[in-house]
Design an enzyme around this catalytic site. Sequence first.
Site, PDB file in Angstrom:
ATOM      1  CE1 TYR A 149      -3.962   2.133   0.383  1.00  0.00           C
ATOM      2  CE2 TYR A 149      -2.721   3.233   2.110  1.00  0.00           C
ATOM      3  CZ  TYR A 149      -3.806   3.189   1.255  1.00  0.00           C
ATOM      4  OH  TYR A 149      -4.734   4.213   1.268  1.00  0.00           O
TER       5      TYR A 149
ATOM      6  CD  GLU B 139       8.157   1.858  -0.640  1.00  0.00           C
ATOM      7  OE1 GLU B 139       7.959   2.862  -1.339  1.00  0.00           O
ATOM      8  OE2 GLU B 139       9.178   1.746   0.073  1.00  0.00           O
TER       9      GLU B 139
ATOM     10  CG  ASN C  64      -5.766   7.426  10.071  1.00  0.00           C
ATOM     11  OD1 ASN C  64      -4.660   7.885   9.802  1.00  0.00           O
ATOM     12  ND2 ASN C  64      -5.936   6.174  10.450  1.00  0.00           N
TER      13      ASN C  64
ATOM     14  CB  VAL D  51     -13.231   4.956  13.340  1.00  0.00           C
ATOM     15  CG1 VAL D  51     -14.604   5.530  13.640  1.00  0.00           C
ATOM     16  CG2 VAL D  51     -12.149   5.995  13.635  1.00  0.00           C
TER      17      VAL D  51
ATOM     18  CG  PHE E 268     -12.119   1.158  18.784  1.00  0.00           C
ATOM     19  CD1 PHE E 268     -11.540  -0.098  18.677  1.00  0.00           C
ATOM     20  CD2 PHE E 268     -11.312   2.217  19.228  1.00  0.00           C
ATOM     21  CE1 PHE E 268     -10.201  -0.317  18.977  1.00  0.00           C
ATOM     22  CE2 PHE E 268      -9.976   2.010  19.538  1.00  0.00           C
ATOM     23  CZ  PHE E 268      -9.411   0.754  19.406  1.00  0.00           C
TER      24      PHE E 268
HETATM   25  N1  UDP Z   1      -6.076  -0.419  15.753  1.00  0.00           N
HETATM   26  C1  UDP Z   1      -6.442  -0.937  16.999  1.00  0.00           C
HETATM   27  N2  UDP Z   1      -7.509  -1.775  17.048  1.00  0.00           N
HETATM   28  C2  UDP Z   1      -8.239  -2.113  15.955  1.00  0.00           C
HETATM   29  C3  UDP Z   1      -7.872  -1.588  14.691  1.00  0.00           C
HETATM   30  C4  UDP Z   1      -6.767  -0.740  14.629  1.00  0.00           C
HETATM   31  O1  UDP Z   1      -5.821  -0.623  18.019  1.00  0.00           O
HETATM   32  O2  UDP Z   1      -9.200  -2.886  16.109  1.00  0.00           O
HETATM   33  C5  UDP Z   1      -4.938   0.522  15.687  1.00  0.00           C
HETATM   34  C6  UDP Z   1      -3.887   0.173  14.653  1.00  0.00           C
HETATM   35  O3  UDP Z   1      -2.929  -0.708  15.170  1.00  0.00           O
HETATM   36  C7  UDP Z   1      -3.330   1.557  14.336  1.00  0.00           C
HETATM   37  C8  UDP Z   1      -4.493   2.494  14.529  1.00  0.00           C
HETATM   38  O4  UDP Z   1      -5.440   1.789  15.325  1.00  0.00           O
HETATM   39  O5  UDP Z   1      -2.321   1.900  15.259  1.00  0.00           O
HETATM   40  C9  UDP Z   1      -5.158   2.905  13.224  1.00  0.00           C
HETATM   41  O6  UDP Z   1      -5.392   1.745  12.488  1.00  0.00           O
HETATM   42  P1  UDP Z   1      -6.211   1.729  11.132  1.00  0.00           P
HETATM   43  O7  UDP Z   1      -6.202   0.332  10.631  1.00  0.00           O
HETATM   44  O8  UDP Z   1      -7.534   2.377  11.343  1.00  0.00           O
HETATM   45  O9  UDP Z   1      -5.429   2.694  10.142  1.00  0.00           O
HETATM   46  P2  UDP Z   1      -3.876   2.972   9.841  1.00  0.00           P
HETATM   47  O10 UDP Z   1      -3.696   4.388  10.238  1.00  0.00           O
HETATM   48  O11 UDP Z   1      -3.014   2.067  10.664  1.00  0.00           O
HETATM   49  O12 UDP Z   1      -3.745   2.721   8.391  1.00  0.00           O
END
Ligand code: UDP
Length: 311
Positions: A143, A145, A172, A186, A189
């Site tokens: 993704y 690269e 994000n 998001v 959660f």
């Molecule tokens: N993350 C988490 N729990 C989850 C999904 C993601 O703690 O159920 C963390 C993930 O490890 C990262 C951050 O939330 O540090 C954002 O993850 P996401 O996949 O939304 O996007 P990224 O910014 O990593 O591409």
Amino acid sequence: MRVLVTGGAGFIGSHLCELLVHANHEVICLDNYFTGSKKNVYVLLNRPGFEVIRHDIINPIDLEVDQIYNLACPASPVFYQINPVRTIHANVLGVTNMLELAKRTKARILQASTSEVYGDPTVHPQREDYWGNVNPIGVRSCYDEGKRVAEALMMDYHRQFGVDIRIVRIFNTYGPRMALNDGRVVSNFIVQAFQGEDITIYGKGEQTRSFCYVSDLVAGLIAMMNVTEFCGPVNLGNPGEFTILSLAEKVLKMTNSSSKLVFRELPSDDPVRRKPDISLALEKLGWVPKVDIDKGLAHTLEYFKTAINGA
Ligand code: UDP
């Protein structure tokens, strides 16, 4: 104007299509439905001037268009790692196909790049002139690269063939129409909180992200597409920075959920901190995000509540 939106049935793409249709443009939405959904564009199907084509941009397509928003690519780590080679192809073959189309039709093309081009940044907040800290051989490299090659291709088609380009680096983004199983933080959660399941925090939850509400992001895309004399790259994101742990606590509170926080292994190459410097977007586009996290989450929670019940 006739506007092509690739990835138009996706989370961000569908909001963009909606705004463009409301502005009376003729909109062609392309999607292969890998992560996009027909449901996202149902409301537009009976609108004159809107059409959908099932198509994967890794194959060429010939259309007559004035503007191209190239959004087609899975953006959630979970999904872009399912078929990493295909993710690279979307960003190399797909972007090349769209650039060839732009070259032939003389359409302006906007490429959805990403904050991931900064990798695990050693500079904070991230400005556009930072070259990034990316692992070229890691699990995220398909993704990040891929998107870096996409930016290089955009710049080279611009310099070599005079193609009219725009590059935005999207941080994000969240909001209604994220897929329930999207896998990003998001949506995970919120779904977990509503369903009383454990909230999965990767690592200690001390890593940070900055979350932009989708309506702000889409306004930025349109502003960038229509600005003159500036091709970017420009950061689009909300500079409000939160630890993942604080996001979990916020979601728990807003949903009155009794879900427990559980800590899971941190995925490899997960960036430690991320926050956009958006002074360039303000200077060149007059763009700043307007929706704060509490308001944005409230709208998003409403959407997920309905989506979960209807699922
Ligand atoms: N993350 C988490 N729990 C989850 C999904 C993601 O703690 O159920 C963390 C993930 O490890 C990262 C951050 O939330 O540090 C954002 O993850 P996401 O996949 O939304 O996007 P990224 O910014 O990593 O591409």
